[in-house]
Scaffold this motif. Structure first.
Motif, PDB file in Angstrom:
ATOM      1  N   LYS A 232       0.178   9.462   0.360  1.00  0.00           N
ATOM      2  CA  LYS A 232      -0.950   8.612   0.742  1.00  0.00           C
ATOM      3  C   LYS A 232      -2.192   9.417   1.117  1.00  0.00           C
ATOM      4  O   LYS A 232      -2.121  10.288   1.980  1.00  0.00           O
ATOM      5  CB  LYS A 232      -0.562   7.743   1.952  1.00  0.00           C
ATOM      6  CG  LYS A 232       0.481   6.689   1.680  1.00  0.00           C
ATOM      7  CD  LYS A 232       0.112   5.719   0.580  1.00  0.00           C
ATOM      8  CE  LYS A 232      -1.196   4.986   0.780  1.00  0.00           C
ATOM      9  NZ  LYS A 232      -1.549   4.162  -0.412  1.00  0.00           N
TER      10      LYS A 232
ATOM     11  N   GLN B  92      -5.566  -6.035   4.537  1.00  0.00           N
ATOM     12  CA  GLN B  92      -5.913  -6.516   3.200  1.00  0.00           C
ATOM     13  C   GLN B  92      -4.675  -6.926   2.393  1.00  0.00           C
ATOM     14  O   GLN B  92      -4.789  -7.299   1.230  1.00  0.00           O
ATOM     15  CB  GLN B  92      -6.680  -5.433   2.439  1.00  0.00           C
ATOM     16  CG  GLN B  92      -5.842  -4.191   2.120  1.00  0.00           C
ATOM     17  CD  GLN B  92      -6.688  -2.992   1.761  1.00  0.00           C
ATOM     18  OE1 GLN B  92      -7.774  -2.792   2.286  1.00  0.00           O
ATOM     19  NE2 GLN B  92      -6.214  -2.177   0.830  1.00  0.00           N
TER      20      GLN B  92
ATOM     21  N   ARG C  55       3.522  -1.520  -7.554  1.00  0.00           N
ATOM     22  CA  ARG C  55       2.800  -0.392  -6.974  1.00  0.00           C
ATOM     23  C   ARG C  55       3.408  -0.021  -5.621  1.00  0.00           C
ATOM     24  O   ARG C  55       4.113  -0.827  -4.995  1.00  0.00           O
ATOM     25  CB  ARG C  55       1.308  -0.681  -6.809  1.00  0.00           C
ATOM     26  CG  ARG C  55       0.966  -1.788  -5.834  1.00  0.00           C
ATOM     27  CD  ARG C  55      -0.377  -1.556  -5.142  1.00  0.00           C
ATOM     28  NE  ARG C  55      -0.292  -0.482  -4.170  1.00  0.00           N
ATOM     29  CZ  ARG C  55      -1.272   0.364  -3.885  1.00  0.00           C
ATOM     30  NH1 ARG C  55      -2.431   0.259  -4.480  1.00  0.00           N
ATOM     31  NH2 ARG C  55      -1.098   1.308  -2.977  1.00  0.00           N
TER      32      ARG C  55
ATOM     33  N   CYS D  91       0.867  -1.176   0.000  1.00  0.00           N
ATOM     34  CA  CYS D  91       0.000   0.000   0.000  1.00  0.00           C
ATOM     35  C   CYS D  91       0.905   1.228   0.000  1.00  0.00           C
ATOM     36  O   CYS D  91       0.830   2.060  -0.894  1.00  0.00           O
ATOM     37  CB  CYS D  91      -0.908  -0.029   1.230  1.00  0.00           C
ATOM     38  SG  CYS D  91      -1.959   1.423   1.335  1.00  0.00           S
TER      39      CYS D  91
ATOM     40  N   ASP E  62      -3.071  -0.346   5.534  1.00  0.00           N
ATOM     41  CA  ASP E  62      -3.782  -1.436   4.855  1.00  0.00           C
ATOM     42  C   ASP E  62      -3.197  -2.839   5.052  1.00  0.00           C
ATOM     43  O   ASP E  62      -3.265  -3.691   4.149  1.00  0.00           O
ATOM     44  CB  ASP E  62      -3.912  -1.121   3.350  1.00  0.00           C
ATOM     45  CG  ASP E  62      -4.918   0.006   3.104  1.00  0.00           C
ATOM     46  OD1 ASP E  62      -5.623   0.395   4.054  1.00  0.00           O
ATOM     47  OD2 ASP E  62      -4.992   0.493   1.970  1.00  0.00           O
TER      48      ASP E  62
ATOM     49  N   GLU F 150      -2.424  -5.545  -3.184  1.00  0.00           N
ATOM     50  CA  GLU F 150      -1.452  -5.082  -2.185  1.00  0.00           C
ATOM     51  C   GLU F 150      -0.738  -6.276  -1.542  1.00  0.00           C
ATOM     52  O   GLU F 150      -1.379  -7.241  -1.099  1.00  0.00           O
ATOM     53  CB  GLU F 150      -2.156  -4.225  -1.125  1.00  0.00           C
ATOM     54  CG  GLU F 150      -2.528  -2.873  -1.716  1.00  0.00           C
ATOM     55  CD  GLU F 150      -3.086  -1.876  -0.735  1.00  0.00           C
ATOM     56  OE1 GLU F 150      -3.073  -0.680  -1.076  1.00  0.00           O
ATOM     57  OE2 GLU F 150      -3.546  -2.268   0.348  1.00  0.00           O
TER      58      GLU F 150
ATOM     59  N   HIS G 143      -8.552  -3.201  -2.005  1.00  0.00           N
ATOM     60  CA  HIS G 143      -9.379  -2.133  -1.435  1.00  0.00           C
ATOM     61  C   HIS G 143     -10.862  -2.482  -1.519  1.00  0.00           C
ATOM     62  O   HIS G 143     -11.660  -2.014  -0.715  1.00  0.00           O
ATOM     63  CB  HIS G 143      -9.077  -0.793  -2.115  1.00  0.00           C
ATOM     64  CG  HIS G 143      -7.704  -0.293  -1.791  1.00  0.00           C
ATOM     65  ND1 HIS G 143      -6.605  -0.665  -2.524  1.00  0.00           N
ATOM     66  CD2 HIS G 143      -7.249   0.481  -0.770  1.00  0.00           C
ATOM     67  CE1 HIS G 143      -5.520  -0.115  -1.987  1.00  0.00           C
ATOM     68  NE2 HIS G 143      -5.884   0.584  -0.924  1.00  0.00           N
TER      69      HIS G 143
HETATM   70 MN    MN Z   1      -3.983   0.800   0.238  1.00  0.00          MN
END
Ligand code: MN
Ligand code: PEP
Length: 339
Positions: free
Chosen positions: A131, A313, A126, A102, A310, A299, A273
């Motif tokens: 952020k 997740q 990524r 993330c 995050d 992620e 997400h």
């Molecule tokens: Mn994220």
């Protein structure tokens, strides 16, 4: 109506067409798409005979597009848009797999995850340096230092880098480091930002806002297209619904085939997400591929429980490798592949 000029049309011929339609009371919007000038008519001018326009010197064609999004529509471009990012084609037979943390947190974290996702089959890396956080007290990203680390990770892995830009003032800076500029869900209708990335010479990954309709998303893409940038990846990342008790958002699987039908732009899915829960990421990722997505954005963190954003997740590199193995099988079932 939109007027497509011939690729070899002269500035004089373009001005002539503009003067004519403006004399009929229309406002005009000029776009250059793949070397071709396109004139869009806006407002409520007098009716114009398309046949008359088509006879004007330098004009290739006219199109009446009834949708509000025009350049984004399949009526405008019936064949699916594909473009290269790094050594990979986005929107073609092979799925685009964007993976990484993330947030960029440190050199060690980023390089470890970058090598792992590359090994597992990711085609882009990524990582957020700027952020968008719900709380101003949460980790806000490493800023330019994070961009430098992303560039280093690209250098050592060869993976092109996707990272978010949150402000029009930062587009020039982020574009120095990024291969793809990400517009986050909460900025999907930041029109100044859309205009700024429309003028940047970098592909854009445009995420659907949590309360945006499919048409809102296409209208947001239209801003970028109208400013001359046609390298756009649409991203379904879940929307707010009445039931977000067990998941962070609701993944709108319908949006995938609908967007593919309405638009020529590539569409990817972000199951991280969309669900907010590590164990739901893989099933939703597979559903997205089955529905026709052109790729995934996932992620991944080497130690999700220590992630600064995050973590709930985020997949471990091992979980990500398992997801890719399953995604390959699903891609084959729908006659796609993973590079
Ligand atoms: Mn994220
Ligand atoms: C992200 O990709 O890290 C992100 C912030 O996503 P979204 O804009 O979809 O919430």
């Amino acid at each position: 109506m939109i007027i497509l000029m011939q690729p070899e049309a002269t500035p004089f011929q373009v001005d002539n067409v503009l003067a004519f339609v403006q004399s009929k009371g229309w406002q005009t919007c000029l776009t250059c798409s793949s070397g071709q000038i396109i004139i869009g008519l806006q407002g409520n001018g007098q009716p114009i005979d398309p046949f008359y326009i088509e006879q004007m010197p330098g004009v290739a064609d006219t199109m009446a597009i009834t949708q509000r999004y025009k350049l984004a529509s399949r009526a405008f471009r019936p064949t699916s848009t594909t473009f290269r990012v790094g050594g990979f084609t986005v929107g073609g037979m092979h799925l685009t797999i964007v993976a990484g943390p993330c947030s960029v947190e440190s050199r060690t974290q980023l390089l470890e995850v970058a090598h792992a996702v590359k090994e597992a089959g990711a085609t882009m890396l990524r990582g957020g340096a700027f952020k968008p956080r719900t709380s101003p007290y949460s980790f806000q990203g490493l800023g330019e230092k994070g961009l430098e680390l992303l560039a280093e990770a690209r250098e050592v892995t060869g993976l092109p880098v996707v990272t978010e830009v949150m402000s029009p003032r930062k587009v020039a800076l982020v574009a120095i480091y990024a291969d793809v500029l990400q517009i986050g869900a909460r900025n999907m209708q930041n029109f100044d930002l859309l205009n700024a990335v429309g003028e940047a010479h970098k592909p854009v990954l445009l995420k659907r806002g949590p309360s945006a309709t499919v048409e809102d998303l296409l209208m947001a893409a239209e801003y970028i297209l109208a400013h001359g940038n046609d390298r756009i990846i649409l991203c379904e990342r879940g929307i707010r619904t009445f039931d977000n008790k067990f998941t962070r958002n609701s993944f709108d699987v319908n949006a995938i085939p609908v967007l593919k039908q309405l638009s020529h732009l590539p569409v990817i899915a972000d199951p991280s997400h969309a669900t907010g829960v590590q164990r739901y990421v893989q099933p939703v990722a597979l559903a997205a591929i089955a529905a026709g997505a052109d790729g995934l954005m996932v992620e991944v963190h080497p130690y999700p429980e220590q992630a600064l954003s995050d973590g709930d997740q985020s997949l471990t590199p091992e979980e990500f490798a398992r997801l890719i193995a399953a995604a390959r099988r699903m891609a084959e079932a729908v006659e796609r592949g993973i590079a």
